[in-house]
Design an enzyme around this catalytic site. Structure first.
Site, mmCIF file in Angstrom:
data_model
loop_
_atom_site.group_PDB
_atom_site.id
_atom_site.type_symbol
_atom_site.label_atom_id
_atom_site.label_comp_id
_atom_site.label_asym_id
_atom_site.label_seq_id
_atom_site.Cartn_x
_atom_site.Cartn_y
_atom_site.Cartn_z
ATOM 1 N N CYS A 47 0.851 -1.189 0.000
ATOM 2 C CA CYS A 47 0.000 0.000 0.000
ATOM 3 C C CYS A 47 0.887 1.240 0.000
ATOM 4 O O CYS A 47 1.762 1.381 0.861
ATOM 5 C CB CYS A 47 -0.895 -0.012 1.234
ATOM 6 S SG CYS A 47 -1.855 1.505 1.447
ATOM 7 N N CYS A 50 0.399 3.220 3.481
ATOM 8 C CA CYS A 50 0.785 2.724 4.811
ATOM 9 C C CYS A 50 1.811 1.591 4.792
ATOM 10 O O CYS A 50 2.262 1.162 5.846
ATOM 11 C CB CYS A 50 -0.455 2.288 5.598
ATOM 12 S SG CYS A 50 -1.107 0.678 5.107
ATOM 13 N N CYS A 96 -7.436 -1.035 1.369
ATOM 14 C CA CYS A 96 -6.337 -1.556 2.179
ATOM 15 C C CYS A 96 -6.889 -2.057 3.513
ATOM 16 O O CYS A 96 -7.624 -1.336 4.190
ATOM 17 C CB CYS A 96 -5.300 -0.459 2.417
ATOM 18 S SG CYS A 96 -3.982 -0.964 3.560
ATOM 19 N N CYS A 99 -5.125 0.529 6.406
ATOM 20 C CA CYS A 99 -5.400 1.974 6.527
ATOM 21 C C CYS A 99 -6.717 2.395 5.881
ATOM 22 O O CYS A 99 -7.109 3.559 5.996
ATOM 23 C CB CYS A 99 -4.251 2.797 5.959
ATOM 24 S SG CYS A 99 -4.157 2.836 4.157
ATOM 25 N N CYS A 119 -8.489 -5.475 -9.611
ATOM 26 C CA CYS A 119 -8.114 -4.408 -10.549
ATOM 27 C C CYS A 119 -7.722 -3.183 -9.717
ATOM 28 O O CYS A 119 -8.573 -2.560 -9.084
ATOM 29 C CB CYS A 119 -9.316 -4.111 -11.448
ATOM 30 S SG CYS A 119 -8.982 -2.902 -12.717
HETATM 31 FE FE FE Z 1 -2.818 1.054 3.501
#
Ligand code: FE
Length: 133
Positions: A47, A50, A96, A99, A119
């Protein structure tokens, strides 16, 4: 996502304007423009907000859509899901798992073995290449 104005200010400091638009306002980058849609490099996609590990490059496939596509996340808790009925469509939003940032959408037209297609917007990802570990 339920962000206070303070949260939003902190995200604006941390993210680029394009990352903020996609990850915190559920935007979409233009297809075939992101840095990873065509990438074949080996590593772990994390991510961009984060650092949570999201996808292995081993699960990446060429979907032809212009967005990086994966058939499975790297762990069961990497991602979270929500129903998205915007734009007159019924889709599964992928966020995510750590986060809560928006990442992209999940479709049921992916390759074996999962039949899933995650996607994901390139701008939400950071590839940690294998040789950098
Ligand atoms: Fe994240």
């Amino acid at each position: 996502m339920h962000n206070t104005p303070k949260d939003n200010m902190e995200w604006k400091e941390k993210l680029t304007p394009e990352q903020y638009r996609v990850m915190r306002e559920k935007g979409t980058e233009r297809p075939f423009t992101g840095r990873y849609f065509d990438s074949k490099e080996k590593g772990v996609y994390k991510c961009a907000a984060c650092g949570n590990p999201l996808f292995s490059s081993d699960a990446k496939f060429d979907s032809g859509t212009g967005w990086p596509s994966y058939y499975t996340p790297i762990s069961e808790t990497s991602l979270a899901y929500a129903e998205d009925t915007s734009h007159g469509m019924r889709r599964v939003e992928v966020t995510c798992g750590k986060c809560g940032s928006h990442l992209g959408h999940l479709f049921d037209d992916g390759p074996a073995p999962s039949g899933k297609r995650y996607c994901i917007n390139s701008v939400c990802l950071d590839l940690e290449k294998d040789e950098e570990k």
